[in-house]
Scaffold this motif. Structure first.
Motif, mmCIF file in Angstrom:
data_model
loop_
_atom_site.group_PDB
_atom_site.id
_atom_site.type_symbol
_atom_site.label_atom_id
_atom_site.label_comp_id
_atom_site.label_asym_id
_atom_site.label_seq_id
_atom_site.Cartn_x
_atom_site.Cartn_y
_atom_site.Cartn_z
ATOM 1 N N UNK A 57 1.035 -1.196 -0.279
ATOM 2 C CA UNK A 57 0.194 0.349 -0.248
ATOM 3 C C UNK A 57 0.743 1.043 0.259
ATOM 4 N N UNK A 58 2.053 1.207 0.745
ATOM 5 C CA UNK A 58 2.597 2.064 1.032
ATOM 6 C C UNK A 58 3.883 2.437 -0.404
ATOM 7 N N UNK A 59 3.863 1.653 -1.448
ATOM 8 C CA UNK A 59 4.881 2.209 -2.202
ATOM 9 C C UNK A 59 4.092 1.791 -3.469
ATOM 10 N N UNK A 60 2.918 1.333 -3.558
ATOM 11 C CA UNK A 60 1.132 1.722 -4.485
ATOM 12 C C UNK A 60 1.026 3.420 -4.095
ATOM 13 N N UNK A 61 0.685 3.631 -3.141
ATOM 14 C CA UNK A 61 0.860 5.271 -2.697
ATOM 15 C C UNK A 61 1.506 6.126 -3.983
ATOM 16 N N UNK A 62 3.100 5.771 -3.122
ATOM 17 C CA UNK A 62 4.098 6.662 -3.728
ATOM 18 C C UNK A 62 4.549 6.549 -5.427
ATOM 19 N N UNK A 63 3.805 5.925 -5.801
ATOM 20 C CA UNK A 63 3.909 5.306 -6.984
ATOM 21 C C UNK A 63 2.782 6.188 -8.159
ATOM 22 N N UNK A 64 1.967 6.688 -7.209
ATOM 23 C CA UNK A 64 0.787 7.296 -7.954
ATOM 24 C C UNK A 64 0.333 8.428 -7.338
ATOM 25 N N UNK A 65 0.548 8.666 -6.757
ATOM 26 C CA UNK A 65 0.674 10.102 -5.914
ATOM 27 C C UNK A 65 0.617 11.748 -6.817
ATOM 28 N N UNK A 66 1.555 11.762 -7.642
ATOM 29 C CA UNK A 66 2.415 12.286 -8.477
ATOM 30 C C UNK A 66 0.834 12.477 -9.419
ATOM 31 N N UNK A 67 0.672 11.214 -10.157
ATOM 32 C CA UNK A 67 -0.862 12.027 -10.993
ATOM 33 C C UNK A 67 -1.993 11.660 -10.805
ATOM 34 N N UNK A 68 -2.151 11.725 -9.836
ATOM 35 C CA UNK A 68 -3.165 11.494 -8.893
ATOM 36 C C UNK A 68 -3.216 13.180 -8.962
ATOM 37 N N UNK A 69 -2.437 13.779 -8.499
ATOM 38 C CA UNK A 69 -2.368 15.575 -7.739
ATOM 39 C C UNK A 69 -2.482 16.591 -9.621
ATOM 40 N N UNK A 70 -1.798 16.069 -11.059
ATOM 41 C CA UNK A 70 -2.086 15.856 -12.015
ATOM 42 C C UNK A 70 -3.218 17.555 -11.861
ATOM 43 N N UNK A 71 -4.145 17.202 -11.998
ATOM 44 C CA UNK A 71 -4.966 18.406 -12.333
ATOM 45 C C UNK A 71 -4.515 19.721 -10.928
ATOM 46 N N UNK A 72 -3.850 19.685 -9.861
ATOM 47 C CA UNK A 72 -3.228 21.226 -9.290
ATOM 48 C C UNK A 72 -2.451 22.377 -10.185
ATOM 49 N N UNK A 73 -3.074 23.809 -10.157
ATOM 50 C CA UNK A 73 -2.455 24.260 -11.247
ATOM 51 C C UNK A 73 -1.009 24.555 -10.673
ATOM 52 N N UNK A 74 -0.356 24.960 -12.159
ATOM 53 C CA UNK A 74 0.984 24.489 -12.278
ATOM 54 C C UNK A 74 1.655 23.174 -11.709
ATOM 55 N N UNK A 75 1.203 22.591 -10.720
ATOM 56 C CA UNK A 75 1.914 20.775 -10.611
ATOM 57 C C UNK A 75 2.050 19.717 -12.091
ATOM 58 N N UNK A 76 0.928 20.240 -13.073
ATOM 59 C CA UNK A 76 0.710 18.914 -14.057
ATOM 60 C C UNK A 76 1.841 19.400 -14.708
ATOM 61 N N UNK A 77 2.866 20.322 -14.978
ATOM 62 C CA UNK A 77 4.249 19.835 -15.797
ATOM 63 C C UNK A 77 5.445 19.046 -15.024
ATOM 64 N N UNK A 78 4.773 19.264 -14.189
ATOM 65 C CA UNK A 78 5.775 18.259 -12.762
ATOM 66 C C UNK A 78 5.230 16.553 -12.988
ATOM 67 N N UNK A 79 3.979 15.904 -12.961
ATOM 68 C CA UNK A 79 3.275 14.962 -12.722
ATOM 69 C C UNK A 79 3.839 14.142 -12.981
ATOM 70 N N UNK A 80 4.259 14.518 -14.503
ATOM 71 C CA UNK A 80 4.699 13.034 -15.329
ATOM 72 C C UNK A 80 5.953 12.964 -14.817
ATOM 73 N N UNK A 81 6.402 13.820 -14.950
ATOM 74 C CA UNK A 81 8.110 13.148 -14.673
ATOM 75 C C UNK A 81 8.710 12.635 -13.202
ATOM 76 N N UNK A 82 7.677 13.539 -11.815
ATOM 77 C CA UNK A 82 7.825 12.849 -10.362
ATOM 78 C C UNK A 82 7.439 11.425 -10.496
#
Length: 322
Positions: A57-82
């Motif tokens: 659960x911990x590892x899956x959360x780390x692997x998917x947390x950035x794409x789930x937050x891709x809707x945050x303003x200015x964060x979308x450009x960073x989400x894929x790389x993160x």
């Protein structure tokens, strides 16, 4: 403070911002996020007494947390790389670090330069956001390169396991135990997901899309076809390992052949900028006799356009797809 001296200060502050974000990352997570550790992170978490389900659960959360937050303003450009870099910082923590770095850059610009307040504010925000972006991009590139190097060995390890009679999921488990990070933890997550009922081919496809790697897609497709139509999976994977090694060898050869052109392009693009900065720093009045003429601004813009075009065309010339 002259313009040339301020440019040098800006560059030094940006380097300090990059060093600061790396220092924060190592301070918070330390050895647990090293890519060169002999024991992968999943096994370390299991050895600490954490349950298999809790670690998954911990590892899956780390692997998917950035794409789930891709809707945050200015964060979308960073989400894929993160996501590709598998940054352990959460999206909120990365945004907080951007704000912190922007504040540090603003203080440094206030102390070291005489720039107006709007300029300092704009540059500090650009350094905070840009510093984190450059750092994340570097982490993603390094991690994907390591996965590319580990994948042929991992596939060959699975082939040897299949040839001695082990089922495919056991071969996945062996890779998860024997291969270090980052691939070891990724295959460990696949093994744990399969143990809790997820289809292995689907988990491999998800990994291939997450790291956006063609060789990983080949592996996922090979396993999926074998599950649907049968066949000797060991022979298929053995051929796949040879293809991956051949592509990797060809890629390295192309990289070596184009190295001179790349460095030439970098030098030809960077030398005029460095020369102008050095000239303005050592002799601030060098352009005083011509800067008020009507042709100075158009000429400066033209030089800038040619420099950008040089960078683009040099990159196109040496960007050989393998």
């Amino acid at each position: 403070m002259q313009v040339g001296g301020e440019l040098i200060i800006y560059a030094l502050i940006f380097v300090a911002v990059l060093a600061l974000v790396e220092g924060l990352y190592l301070t918070v997570f330390g050895k647990s996020i090293r890519l060169n550790a002999k024991v992968n992170r999943r096994l370390e978490l299991l050895e600490k007494g954490n349950g298999r389900e809790q670690v998954l659960e911990q590892l899956r959360k780390e692997m998917t947390q950035h794409m789930q937050a891709g809707g945050i303003p200015l964060y979308a450009m960073l989400a894929d790389k993160a996501q590709k870099a598998n940054i352990a910082f959460s999206p909120r923590q990365l945004i907080a670090i951007m704000v912190l770095l922007a504040g540090v850059a603003f203080l440094a610009l206030t102390v070291g330069t005489a720039a107006p307040l709007p300029v300092r504010a704009l540059v500090s925000v650009a350094m905070g956001v840009g510093g984190v972006y450059v750092w994340v991009q570097n982490k993603a590139t390094k991690r994907l390169q390591i996965i590319e190097e580990q994948l042929p060995d991992a596939v060959e390890l699975m082939v040897r396991s299949l040839r001695v009679g082990h089922p495919f999921i056991s071969a996945i488990n062996i890779v998860a135990k024997e291969v270090p990070d980052p691939l070891g933890t990724e295959f460990g997550v696949i093994a744990d997901e399969a143990a809790y009922g997820r289809d292995v081919s689907e988990a491999l496809k998800d990994l291939a899309e997450r790291v956006d790697m063609q060789d990983m897609r080949f592996l996922a497709v090979a396993v999926s076809i074998q599950q649907q139509s049968g066949g000797n999976l060991a022979e298929v994977l053995a051929g796949l390992a040879k293809v991956i090694r051949a592509r990797f060898k060809l890629f390295r050869r192309v990289k070596a052949i184009t190295a001179e052109a790349k460095w030439s392009g970098m030098f030809l693009s960077g030398f005029p900028v460095a020369a102008i900065v050095g000239l303005v720093t050592l002799k601030p009045d060098f352009y005083d006799n011509v800067k008020d003429t009507p042709f100075f601004i158009p000429a400066a813009i033209g030089v800038g356009v040619f420099l950008v075009a040089n960078v683009i065309f040099m990159k196109i010339m040496v960007n050989v797809k393998v």
